[in-house]
Write an enzyme that holds these catalytic residues in place. Structure first.
Site, PDB file in Angstrom:
ATOM      1  CG  MET A 149       9.014  -9.964 -37.213  1.00 32.65           C
ATOM      2  SD  MET A 149       8.047 -11.140 -38.199  1.00 32.65           S
ATOM      3  CE  MET A 149       6.526 -10.236 -38.432  1.00 32.65           C
ATOM      4  NE  ARG A 179      -3.259  -7.326  -9.497  1.00 32.38           N
ATOM      5  CZ  ARG A 179      -2.036  -7.655  -9.855  1.00 32.38           C
ATOM      6  NH1 ARG A 179      -1.551  -7.265 -11.030  1.00 32.38           N
ATOM      7  NH2 ARG A 179      -1.270  -8.400  -9.086  1.00 32.38           N
ATOM      8  CE  LYS A 210       4.196 -12.159 -11.743  1.00 29.51           C
ATOM      9  NZ  LYS A 210       2.954 -11.493 -11.304  1.00 29.51           N
ATOM     10  CE1 TYR A 267       8.929  -3.545 -45.075  1.00 33.12           C
ATOM     11  CE2 TYR A 267       9.774  -4.034 -42.882  1.00 33.12           C
ATOM     12  CZ  TYR A 267       9.378  -4.459 -44.144  1.00 33.12           C
ATOM     13  OH  TYR A 267       9.442  -5.798 -44.462  1.00 33.12           O
TER      14      TYR A 267
END
Length: 367
Positions: free
Chosen positions: A307, A136, A38, A259
């Site tokens: 980013m 769950r 997964k 930044y």
């Protein structure tokens, strides 16, 4: 060296195969070792990972949802694909056409899947998930007993496996392990002729009482440590991640970088800016805290991670040995594991580091 704009994720398929064989040896030849792929095989690339594990004899693969299953099926027509999040009746035809096996975890899912099977006139395979303490997904004990006592509830459904999931297997002495083992043993007795599956990666190392007929490793296949309480990780490291230098400069004392001017230089400093940022799964919280490595030398991250870029201080590297544009620094590899990075981030851990790996990275599979 020429500038390179992509981070590079290298997957060592020999180590992957070795990890699969180690787990198979651990449980013995009579127990099937499946693979949890997964989240794109924890970021490593599910289609490729399945190919290499198939060559080691793996035939059972677990995905989270039908979308992952559909993608995997397109590349691998000859494997068993189990959908952990169950059955979605509005896309039942996809389960049917792509031979996706749902892991059913509620009365409603049993009802809807059975109705779908009868509608198409076929006996359709499924697993059931029993709740033994994770709380769950999974059917609670009264429903499990009801299913065992009333075969008509499963009309149209070919029950191929009964499973549960361990909550605290990475803590070998946690009392919930024994509670779940005992609860699952009670469930197993209700389905004497159906295969059972309980152990995840860490559960495999709790002993043979947890193995049953199938085990479901994920993280251990990919080199993460299933026994954090032990002195050594028994699994071979599978990945390395390195980032290219895209700019190099000498920054004067008193200047700031990035930044928010979050780092001020106390002296003239040689700085490398690398291609890779929080859009690539490099957590912003590593700003002014994490590091990369150049030929074994730690190069601290300075300023805020942005980013697409981050910057490192090269002061610890002798001037004549410093990287140039296009050279690559190690983020994950022999000097720093995913677990090491996870330890630097409050509330994080190695799973999160691995599954955050960006699709922008170039993925290279070595043999």
């Amino acid at each position: 060296m020429q500038k390179d704009a992509l981070g590079r994720l290298t997957i060592d398929t020999k180590a992957l195969r070795s990890n699969y064989r180690l787990l198979q040896d651990k449980v013995g030849a009579t127990v099937r070792v499946s693979a949890v792929v997964k989240a794109n095989a924890y970021g490593l690339g599910a289609v490729h990972i399945a190919k290499y594990l198939k060559e080691e004899g793996c035939v059972d693969f677990f995905v989270a949802n039908w979308q992952e299953g559909q993608k995997l099926r397109a590349a691998h027509p000859d494997i068993n694909i189990m959908v952990l999040n169950g059955f979605y009746p509005d896309v039942g035809e996809i389960y049917l056409n792509d031979t996706l096996i749902p892991v059913l975890d509620s009365r409603d899912e049993i009802t809807s899947y059975g109705a779908f099977a009868r509608k198409v006139g076929r006996q359709l395979p499924a697993m059931i998930h029993c709740n033994t303490g994770m709380n769950r997904l999974g059917m609670d004990m009264p429903l499990v007993h009801e299913i065992a006592g009333d075969p008509a509830m499963m009309a149209g459904i070919d029950l191929i496996c009964v499973m549960s999931h361990l909550a605290c297997a990475d803590e070998k002495d946690h009392p919930l392990n024994e509670h779940q083992r005992a609860a699952f043993a009670e469930i197993a007795a209700l389905f004497p002729n159906v295969p059972k599956a309980l152990a995840n990666s860490s559960g495999i190392f709790l002993g043979s009482d947890y193995h049953h007929d199938m085990v479901r490793p994920g993280m251990a296949l990919y080199g993460l440590n299933p026994v954090p309480y032990a002195d050594k990780n028994p699994m071979a490291p599978v990945i390395t991640l390195d980032l290219p230098v895209i700019c190099k400069r000498s920054t004067p004392s008193g200047a700031a970088i990035g930044y928010g001017a979050a780092h001020i230089f106390a002296q003239e400093t040689c700085v490398a800016t690398l291609s890779g940022g929080y859009a690539d799964g490099i957590f912003r919280s590593l700003s002014n805290k994490g590091a990369l490595y150049w030929r074994g030398v730690r190069c601290p991250i300075i300023g805020r991670i942005s980013m697409d870029m981050l910057s490192v201080d090269l002061s610890a590297v002798p001037n004549e040995q410093r990287p140039e544009i296009g050279d690559r620094l190690e983020l994950i590899g022999p000097h720093q594991s995913a677990a090491d990075i996870g330890d630097l981030i409050e509330g994080s851990f190695d799973y999160e580091v691995l599954t955050s790996l960006s699709p922008r990275y170039e993925r290279i599979y070595t043999h």
